[in-house]
Design a protein around this motif. Structure first.
Motif, PDB file in Angstrom:
ATOM      1  N   PRO A  57     -16.036 -97.998  -5.853  1.00 54.73           N
ATOM      2  CA  PRO A  57     -16.012 -98.741  -4.584  1.00 54.73           C
ATOM      3  C   PRO A  57     -16.101 -97.880  -3.331  1.00 54.73           C
ATOM      4  N   GLU A  58     -15.355 -96.767  -3.283  1.00 53.74           N
ATOM      5  CA  GLU A  58     -15.422 -95.906  -2.097  1.00 53.74           C
ATOM      6  C   GLU A  58     -16.824 -95.319  -1.924  1.00 53.74           C
ATOM      7  N   GLY A  59     -17.430 -94.890  -3.020  1.00 50.81           N
ATOM      8  CA  GLY A  59     -18.787 -94.356  -2.945  1.00 50.81           C
ATOM      9  C   GLY A  59     -19.789 -95.415  -2.505  1.00 50.81           C
ATOM     10  N   GLU A  60     -19.630 -96.614  -3.021  1.00 48.47           N
ATOM     11  CA  GLU A  60     -20.578 -97.682  -2.684  1.00 48.47           C
ATOM     12  C   GLU A  60     -20.430 -98.122  -1.230  1.00 48.47           C
ATOM     13  N   ARG A  61     -19.217 -98.136  -0.721  1.00 44.76           N
ATOM     14  CA  ARG A  61     -19.038 -98.436   0.710  1.00 44.76           C
ATOM     15  C   ARG A  61     -19.680 -97.351   1.569  1.00 44.76           C
ATOM     16  N   TRP A  62     -19.589 -96.119   1.102  1.00 47.20           N
ATOM     17  CA  TRP A  62     -20.237 -95.007   1.813  1.00 47.20           C
ATOM     18  C   TRP A  62     -21.756 -95.143   1.773  1.00 47.20           C
ATOM     19  N   PHE A  63     -22.301 -95.583   0.622  1.00 47.17           N
ATOM     20  CA  PHE A  63     -23.739 -95.863   0.534  1.00 47.17           C
ATOM     21  C   PHE A  63     -24.138 -96.871   1.610  1.00 47.17           C
ATOM     22  N   VAL A  64     -23.392 -97.971   1.675  1.00 45.57           N
ATOM     23  CA  VAL A  64     -23.705 -99.055   2.609  1.00 45.57           C
ATOM     24  C   VAL A  64     -23.636 -98.549   4.052  1.00 45.57           C
ATOM     25  N   GLN A  65     -22.590 -97.795   4.369  1.00 47.13           N
ATOM     26  CA  GLN A  65     -22.433 -97.252   5.720  1.00 47.13           C
ATOM     27  C   GLN A  65     -23.609 -96.345   6.082  1.00 47.13           C
ATOM     28  N   THR A  66     -24.003 -95.484   5.155  1.00 49.88           N
ATOM     29  CA  THR A  66     -25.091 -94.537   5.425  1.00 49.88           C
ATOM     30  C   THR A  66     -26.421 -95.264   5.581  1.00 49.88           C
ATOM     31  N   TYR A  67     -26.661 -96.267   4.748  1.00 54.01           N
ATOM     32  CA  TYR A  67     -27.920 -97.014   4.850  1.00 54.01           C
ATOM     33  C   TYR A  67     -27.970 -97.864   6.116  1.00 54.01           C
ATOM     34  N   ASN A  68     -26.837 -98.393   6.537  1.00 56.46           N
ATOM     35  CA  ASN A  68     -26.810 -99.134   7.802  1.00 56.46           C
ATOM     36  C   ASN A  68     -27.079 -98.203   8.978  1.00 56.46           C
ATOM     37  N   GLU A  69     -26.689 -96.961   8.848  1.00 54.90           N
ATOM     38  CA  GLU A  69     -26.994 -95.958   9.867  1.00 54.90           C
ATOM     39  C   GLU A  69     -28.485 -95.624   9.879  1.00 54.90           C
ATOM     40  N   ALA A  70     -29.088 -95.573   8.689  1.00 53.96           N
ATOM     41  CA  ALA A  70     -30.491 -95.184   8.572  1.00 53.96           C
ATOM     42  C   ALA A  70     -31.461 -96.329   8.855  1.00 53.96           C
ATOM     43  N   LEU A  71     -31.046 -97.555   8.583  1.00 51.19           N
ATOM     44  CA  LEU A  71     -31.958 -98.704   8.629  1.00 51.19           C
ATOM     45  C   LEU A  71     -32.680 -98.868   9.971  1.00 51.19           C
ATOM     46  N   PRO A  72     -32.010 -98.722  11.125  1.00 53.24           N
ATOM     47  CA  PRO A  72     -32.736 -98.894  12.391  1.00 53.24           C
ATOM     48  C   PRO A  72     -33.838 -97.861  12.619  1.00 53.24           C
ATOM     49  N   LEU A  73     -33.828 -96.763  11.857  1.00 51.24           N
ATOM     50  CA  LEU A  73     -34.821 -95.705  12.023  1.00 51.24           C
ATOM     51  C   LEU A  73     -36.043 -95.903  11.132  1.00 51.24           C
ATOM     52  N   VAL A  74     -36.020 -96.940  10.288  1.00 53.85           N
ATOM     53  CA  VAL A  74     -37.108 -97.177   9.332  1.00 53.85           C
ATOM     54  C   VAL A  74     -38.148 -98.090   9.974  1.00 53.85           C
ATOM     55  N   ARG A  75     -39.391 -97.629   9.984  1.00 55.04           N
ATOM     56  CA  ARG A  75     -40.494 -98.402  10.569  1.00 55.04           C
ATOM     57  C   ARG A  75     -41.340 -99.105   9.509  1.00 55.04           C
ATOM     58  N   ASP A  76     -41.080 -98.802   8.257  1.00 57.32           N
ATOM     59  CA  ASP A  76     -41.795 -99.431   7.137  1.00 57.32           C
ATOM     60  C   ASP A  76     -41.013-100.699   6.757  1.00 57.32           C
ATOM     61  N   VAL A  85     -37.100 -89.697   0.401  1.00 59.03           N
ATOM     62  CA  VAL A  85     -38.450 -89.147   0.600  1.00 59.03           C
ATOM     63  C   VAL A  85     -39.008 -89.588   1.950  1.00 59.03           C
ATOM     64  N   TYR A  86     -38.772 -90.838   2.325  1.00 55.14           N
ATOM     65  CA  TYR A  86     -39.270 -91.356   3.607  1.00 55.14           C
ATOM     66  C   TYR A  86     -38.721 -90.538   4.780  1.00 55.14           C
ATOM     67  N   PHE A  87     -37.443 -90.163   4.702  1.00 56.67           N
ATOM     68  CA  PHE A  87     -36.816 -89.439   5.814  1.00 56.67           C
ATOM     69  C   PHE A  87     -37.095 -87.942   5.782  1.00 56.67           C
ATOM     70  N   GLY A  88     -37.286 -87.375   4.607  1.00 60.21           N
ATOM     71  CA  GLY A  88     -37.516 -85.932   4.552  1.00 60.21           C
ATOM     72  C   GLY A  88     -37.861 -85.472   3.162  1.00 60.21           C
ATOM     73  N   ASP A  89     -39.148 -85.513   2.811  1.00 60.55           N
ATOM     74  CA  ASP A  89     -39.597 -85.162   1.459  1.00 60.55           C
ATOM     75  C   ASP A  89     -39.535 -83.650   1.283  1.00 60.55           C
ATOM     76  N   SER A  90     -38.521 -83.194   0.563  1.00 58.19           N
ATOM     77  CA  SER A  90     -38.325 -81.751   0.372  1.00 58.19           C
ATOM     78  C   SER A  90     -37.806 -81.495  -1.034  1.00 58.19           C
ATOM     79  N   TYR A  91     -38.599 -80.785  -1.842  1.00 55.75           N
ATOM     80  CA  TYR A  91     -38.155 -80.482  -3.202  1.00 55.75           C
ATOM     81  C   TYR A  91     -36.917 -79.595  -3.185  1.00 55.75           C
ATOM     82  N   LEU A  92     -36.883 -78.620  -2.282  1.00 54.60           N
ATOM     83  CA  LEU A  92     -35.750 -77.703  -2.236  1.00 54.60           C
ATOM     84  C   LEU A  92     -34.461 -78.450  -1.896  1.00 54.60           C
ATOM     85  N   ARG A  93     -34.548 -79.385  -0.950  1.00 55.49           N
ATOM     86  CA  ARG A  93     -33.362 -80.172  -0.595  1.00 55.49           C
ATOM     87  C   ARG A  93     -32.932 -81.032  -1.785  1.00 55.49           C
TER      88      ARG A  93
END
Length: 297
Positions: A53-72, A196-204
């Motif tokens: 649950p804690e990890g999944e809430r963190w997923f949701v928080q992070t995706y809500n932060e990222a969502l406004p930056l997605v143009r696709d 990948v959409y935000f930063g496609d980097s194999y090393l990362r």
């Protein structure tokens, strides 16, 4: 750990529109050792689902932060479906598993506080620094989610092909974990596509997996040890737990660690594709038959 269920449909369902299923589970009568004859396997899988649950809430928080930056728009819609499913996972497990272990005399709070520190403090969004530094930190967290979601897809695939039902596992607990596993397989491509959409980097990608691989295994086994230590019938010594784990693997109620590591190593291949793990058709077929998912629909 690939699909072995003979009832799996032969036809790929194609792109699946992700949506949250408003499931509910009544585990009041479920025993702590929900897989008969396998107390440690029961405790270890329960511990994994207590962590989530804690990890999944963190997923949701992070995706809500990222969502406004997605143009696709297509990717944004997929992210919304992912957010809905992860929020439902967190809500279901937070209530059900917490009450379940408490009812059996185990206090989940000390372990829960450790997970709070990991996801609310250690992995919290970066609020200082420049906008560019904050964006880089967001991308690092998105790749971290992608690496964790690779593991959850591997474990979801195992759940769908485990012998929990054949071993006499409690029907409600089994459905809870298989429903969750099926949805992890269903949305296994999303986190990778977002990163990948935000930063496609194999090393990362490789660097983050090198961090996640040992950390996640350590956290899960630490949780299994915690529940077993507070379970009168639990395996208290390391050697006991090791023997019980091997017995669980032979009964196909626990995944083989070498198999989990092997699938982890595929993540380092430059041409890695999340669809290499699990079977969408099998996941969708289980979700169509899951008692909780059917009730929700």
């Amino acid at each position: 750990m690939t699909s072995t269920d003979n009832s799996t449909p032969d036809t790929d369902p194609g792109p699946v529109e992700l949506h949250a299923r408003n499931v509910a589970f009544d585990v009041e009568k479920a025993p702590l050792h929900w897989i008969p004859g396998h107390p440690y396997a029961s405790n270890l899988i329960t511990a994994l689902n207590l962590i989530l649950p804690e990890g999944e809430r963190w997923f949701v928080q992070t995706y809500n932060e990222a969502l406004p930056l997605v143009r696709d728009e297509a990717l944004a819609n997929t992210m919304r479906g992912f957010i809905g499913q992860e929020a439902m996972h967190a809500a279901a497990h937070d209530k059900v598993i917490w009450d379940y272990v408490e009812a059996h005399g185990i206090d989940p709070l000390p372990y829960h506080r450790q997970m709070e520190w990991v996801f609310r403090k250690l992995l919290a969004p970066k609020t200082d620094g420049t906008a560019e530094q904050q964006r880089k930190h967001l991308i690092e967290r998105l790749w971290l989610i992608a690496a964790i979601e690779h593991y959850t897809a591997v474990l979801g695939d195992f759940a769908l092909n485990s012998s929990w039902r054949e071993a006499g596992g409690d029907p409600t607990i089994t459905d809870l974990f298989m429903w969750h596993g099926a949805e992890e397989v269903e949305h296994r491509c999303v986190a990778h596509e977002v990163a990948v959409y935000f930063g496609d980097s194999y090393l990362r990608r490789a660097r983050v997996m090198l961090l996640v691989m040992p950390s996640l295994l350590l956290i899960v086994f630490r949780g299994g040890r915690y529940i077993s230590a507070n379970d009168p019938a639990g395996s208290t010594s390391f050697l006991q737990r090791r023997r019980e784990y091997r017995r669980g693997v032979r009964a196909n109620v626990l995944p083989r660690i070498s198999g989990v590591i092997r699938y982890s190593l595929t993540y380092f291949r430059p041409g890695f594709d999340p669809t290499e793990v699990g079977d969408t058709a099998q996941a969708v077929a289980y979700l169509a038959s899951s008692p909780a998912a059917r009730n929700a629909s």
